[in-house]
Write a protein that holds these residues in place. Sequence first.
Motif, PDB file in Angstrom:
ATOM      1  N   GLU A  87       0.344  -8.699  -2.552  1.00  0.00           N
ATOM      2  CA  GLU A  87       0.856  -7.595  -1.748  1.00  0.00           C
ATOM      3  C   GLU A  87       0.747  -7.908  -0.281  1.00  0.00           C
ATOM      4  O   GLU A  87      -0.209  -8.533   0.160  1.00  0.00           O
ATOM      5  CB  GLU A  87       0.049  -6.323  -2.015  1.00  0.00           C
ATOM      6  CG  GLU A  87       0.706  -5.407  -3.028  1.00  0.00           C
ATOM      7  CD  GLU A  87       0.336  -5.787  -4.433  1.00  0.00           C
ATOM      8  OE1 GLU A  87      -0.771  -6.320  -4.583  1.00  0.00           O
ATOM      9  OE2 GLU A  87       1.133  -5.579  -5.352  1.00  0.00           O
ATOM     10  N   GLY A  88       1.689  -7.441   0.468  1.00  0.00           N
ATOM     11  CA  GLY A  88       1.578  -7.491   1.916  1.00  0.00           C
ATOM     12  C   GLY A  88       2.003  -8.803   2.522  1.00  0.00           C
ATOM     13  O   GLY A  88       1.182  -9.662   2.813  1.00  0.00           O
ATOM     14  N   VAL A  89       3.262  -8.990   2.707  1.00  0.00           N
ATOM     15  CA  VAL A  89       3.689 -10.150   3.447  1.00  0.00           C
ATOM     16  C   VAL A  89       4.112  -9.654   4.824  1.00  0.00           C
ATOM     17  O   VAL A  89       3.298  -9.588   5.725  1.00  0.00           O
ATOM     18  CB  VAL A  89       4.801 -10.910   2.718  1.00  0.00           C
ATOM     19  CG1 VAL A  89       4.967 -12.283   3.320  1.00  0.00           C
ATOM     20  CG2 VAL A  89       4.460 -11.040   1.243  1.00  0.00           C
ATOM     21  N   HIS A  90       5.356  -9.246   4.981  1.00  0.00           N
ATOM     22  CA  HIS A  90       5.754  -8.674   6.269  1.00  0.00           C
ATOM     23  C   HIS A  90       5.913  -7.176   6.064  1.00  0.00           C
ATOM     24  O   HIS A  90       5.918  -6.697   4.964  1.00  0.00           O
ATOM     25  CB  HIS A  90       7.068  -9.294   6.733  1.00  0.00           C
ATOM     26  CG  HIS A  90       7.082 -10.767   6.548  1.00  0.00           C
ATOM     27  ND1 HIS A  90       6.327 -11.612   7.338  1.00  0.00           N
ATOM     28  CD2 HIS A  90       7.704 -11.550   5.657  1.00  0.00           C
ATOM     29  CE1 HIS A  90       6.514 -12.855   6.928  1.00  0.00           C
ATOM     30  NE2 HIS A  90       7.334 -12.855   5.914  1.00  0.00           N
ATOM     31  N   PRO A  92       4.170  -1.176  -0.693  1.00  0.00           N
ATOM     32  CA  PRO A  92       4.110  -2.147   0.400  1.00  0.00           C
ATOM     33  C   PRO A  92       4.789  -3.445  -0.024  1.00  0.00           C
ATOM     34  O   PRO A  92       5.056  -3.653  -1.188  1.00  0.00           O
ATOM     35  CB  PRO A  92       2.599  -2.352   0.606  1.00  0.00           C
ATOM     36  CG  PRO A  92       1.925  -1.778  -0.581  1.00  0.00           C
ATOM     37  CD  PRO A  92       2.900  -0.976  -1.364  1.00  0.00           C
ATOM     38  N   SER A  93       5.045  -4.309   0.935  1.00  0.00           N
ATOM     39  CA  SER A  93       5.808  -5.519   0.632  1.00  0.00           C
ATOM     40  C   SER A  93       5.022  -6.430  -0.308  1.00  0.00           C
ATOM     41  O   SER A  93       3.800  -6.353  -0.398  1.00  0.00           O
ATOM     42  CB  SER A  93       6.121  -6.268   1.914  1.00  0.00           C
ATOM     43  OG  SER A  93       4.925  -6.762   2.493  1.00  0.00           O
ATOM     44  N   ALA A  94       5.733  -7.271  -0.998  1.00  0.00           N
ATOM     45  CA  ALA A  94       5.078  -8.135  -1.980  1.00  0.00           C
ATOM     46  C   ALA A  94       5.904  -9.378  -2.194  1.00  0.00           C
ATOM     47  O   ALA A  94       7.099  -9.402  -1.947  1.00  0.00           O
ATOM     48  CB  ALA A  94       4.913  -7.399  -3.304  1.00  0.00           C
ATOM     49  N   THR A  95       5.236 -10.395  -2.645  1.00  0.00           N
ATOM     50  CA  THR A  95       5.946 -11.593  -3.053  1.00  0.00           C
ATOM     51  C   THR A  95       5.344 -12.103  -4.346  1.00  0.00           C
ATOM     52  O   THR A  95       4.159 -11.916  -4.599  1.00  0.00           O
ATOM     53  CB  THR A  95       5.858 -12.702  -1.981  1.00  0.00           C
ATOM     54  OG1 THR A  95       6.524 -13.859  -2.477  1.00  0.00           O
ATOM     55  CG2 THR A  95       4.415 -13.071  -1.687  1.00  0.00           C
ATOM     56  N   LYS A 140      -3.120 -15.537  -2.008  1.00  0.00           N
ATOM     57  CA  LYS A 140      -3.240 -14.561  -0.923  1.00  0.00           C
ATOM     58  C   LYS A 140      -3.341 -15.258   0.432  1.00  0.00           C
ATOM     59  O   LYS A 140      -2.750 -14.846   1.414  1.00  0.00           O
ATOM     60  CB  LYS A 140      -4.494 -13.704  -1.120  1.00  0.00           C
ATOM     61  CG  LYS A 140      -4.301 -12.553  -2.078  1.00  0.00           C
ATOM     62  CD  LYS A 140      -5.580 -11.743  -2.216  1.00  0.00           C
ATOM     63  CE  LYS A 140      -5.484 -10.395  -1.521  1.00  0.00           C
ATOM     64  NZ  LYS A 140      -4.635  -9.438  -2.267  1.00  0.00           N
ATOM     65  N   ALA A 141      -4.113 -16.331   0.450  1.00  0.00           N
ATOM     66  CA  ALA A 141      -4.292 -17.061   1.710  1.00  0.00           C
ATOM     67  C   ALA A 141      -2.989 -17.717   2.138  1.00  0.00           C
ATOM     68  O   ALA A 141      -2.647 -17.751   3.327  1.00  0.00           O
ATOM     69  CB  ALA A 141      -5.392 -18.116   1.557  1.00  0.00           C
ATOM     70  N   LEU A 142      -2.260 -18.226   1.168  1.00  0.00           N
ATOM     71  CA  LEU A 142      -0.992 -18.880   1.480  1.00  0.00           C
ATOM     72  C   LEU A 142       0.007 -17.867   2.016  1.00  0.00           C
ATOM     73  O   LEU A 142       0.730 -18.133   2.982  1.00  0.00           O
ATOM     74  CB  LEU A 142      -0.441 -19.563   0.233  1.00  0.00           C
ATOM     75  CG  LEU A 142      -1.265 -20.749  -0.283  1.00  0.00           C
ATOM     76  CD1 LEU A 142      -0.758 -21.203  -1.642  1.00  0.00           C
ATOM     77  CD2 LEU A 142      -1.223 -21.905   0.700  1.00  0.00           C
TER      78      LEU A 142
END
Lengths: 214, 517
Positions: A200-203, A188-191, B207-209
């Motif tokens: 994990e999980g942006v867009h 899954p997406s990550a930054t 995570k919140a950001l």
Amino acid sequence: MTAREEILGRIRAALADRPQPAPVERNYRASGESPIEDAPLLELLVDRLIDYKATVHRATPETAAEVIAAALAERGANRIVVPVGFPAPLLAAIDPSSIIRDEPPLTAAQLDVTDGVLTTSTVAIAETGTIVLDAGPGQGRRALSLVPDYHLCVVMAADVVRGVPEGITRLAPENTSTTLPLTWISGPSATSDIELQRVEGVHGPRTLVVVLIT
Amino acid sequence: MSTYLGLPTMRPPVAPHGVGALSGDRPFPAAAKEALANDQLRRNLGAATRTIRTKRAKVVDEVPDWAQLRAAGAAIKDDVLARLDTYLIQLEEQVVARGGVVHWARDAAEANRIVTELVQATGAHDVVKVKSMATQEIGLNEALAEAGISAWETDLAELIVQLADDKPSHILVPAIHRNRSEIREIFLREMGRAGLAADPGLTDDPKALAEAARRHLRRKFLDAEVAISGANFAIAETGTLAVVESEGNGRMCLTLPRVLITVMGVEKLLPTWRDLEVFLQLLPRSSTGERMNPYTSMWTGVTPGDGPQEFHLVLLDNGRTATLADPRGRSALRCIRCSACLNVCPVYERTGGHAYGSVYPGPIGAVLSPQLTGVEYNATLPFASSLCGACYDVCPVAIDIPSMLVHLRSEVVDAKRAAHRLPQPEAVAMGAVGWVMRGRRRWPLALRAMKLVRPLGKLIGRGGRISVAPPPLSAWTAARDLPLPPPQSFRERWARENRLSGPQRQSGPPRESGKEE
């Protein structure tokens, strides 16, 4: 003179020394080296997928429909987008009323309020834990596997290859009918942009579930 | 060997000065000094570069054929550069055959004009952007703003930089100079003005950001009509473009809007589909230290019913052909923008990207920026290096950056000489030293004379070295130590120890004293 002509002219002038670079030696690990449906190969893929925080379920052709339905139930998904051409037998255990077809094509806003999407895939690369979608039948146009928050992807063991060169060969334009849009998914997406902490999980779907059929 | 063509071949023009972000307004030493005083930047950057280069080393070590991949990558890119015109023509044909439109931009100003006009033709006043170094290079956002078009960055780090009205400090993690509480403040303060506001109760937990960014940007993605992107690779053989990313904002921008405009430097080509098998291994492992990045999107022209129905590819020169013209500098164009060199560079690690003044900082920036702009506008960058060579070791396309730095240093000196009617003090000093060193008797004399300075050296030095010297040597000792002049020069010692006499003094092998003869 158009910009095109000028730029091409500049390039020719720049290359007045007529460079003759050495030919490309392709002595890296190449295609055609991994046996198909090899158990360790599949284990490697599963291992990499889990490393990326994807959830993996194993199934056989007989159990696949049940496994898929169970995964969806676990998620509590009641409105699942199913692309055109998705194999009907795999839908056998799902309540038909929870299936949303992409005909006529759903808008982005409509996709946004679904619970998830179901797709097949075209090739999976074990070494890197990558699954490739080619927007063809069963995989759907790209928006389908992008907007919903949950993506359940079916991978057939025969489509699993070892390394990137083999994946590229399988996808080569002469092996597919047209140059379809491809989406390579490795978890899954990550930054890691915030203090280098991986989130994990942006867009894109924040939950990726893979059902590997052997 | 040359052929008389009847026309002089002129060197292609460099990127126009003042358009875009290829050079800063201060020389590197001055900018670096200021950056070094920023403790938070140094801490964040040090931690970031250390983390990424460790990850990179680990995943590269895993690959048994890395050296072969690297060599192939370099060779493929050299082939691209040697036949750039042919491949560009082929790429254009393929893209057009599949419903795309290809535009050519000689420089930043022309590229900005093309993109602005394309956006204006749609009537849109907002565009979403996938991170693209090429668009930063040309200053596209500013040009669009002047035309009343808002360009919204969608990469999390670029979003942070944009909301804070800041500048990126790293190619890959542009907001690394910001910590979480700063990011939280930026979101709370600025998101509402740019679109969906952040929840007032937002914490600074990463995570919140990230969730706040997701919500804010999701609105933009679902509504956007026009997207602007760059491209990591373009395949001449098939007309396919590829964007390599992590967050999914690339997929969003490349899939949902009706119109897609891609700006790409002309050197980003690959000849054939097969070449991707090399670069999709080299890039993810070198840049984020992963076996594969989360998302890679590939598309060719327009696919009816799927994704953008209007696709424009803007091919950008902006100094690349000038770089191509230097056989000793052109391999800088092999660069695939992985930033591995930034993460190993001891200089970059301490100063960060702002000090370089260009959107391309670090080792690659030190050789690419001066070539794109002409050395006179980035004259201090080739000197912003200790020549340790770590960058060359990690570069996935084997660009010999140290050699190129030395070459560009001599270009800088030549340019300075050409620009001044009278020789500059440095040139005079170098000339004087050169005159002394060339003399067969002058040089040994000078070495003997240094002995006389030794007592003075011992006065101002300590432990065999001089750390602070009076002017003009203070310019040297500000950053380096001078060794104390030795009690005798090497020549004197050699002559004495080998007891050479008469005609043999100047030549001949050493003889063991007391043995033969």
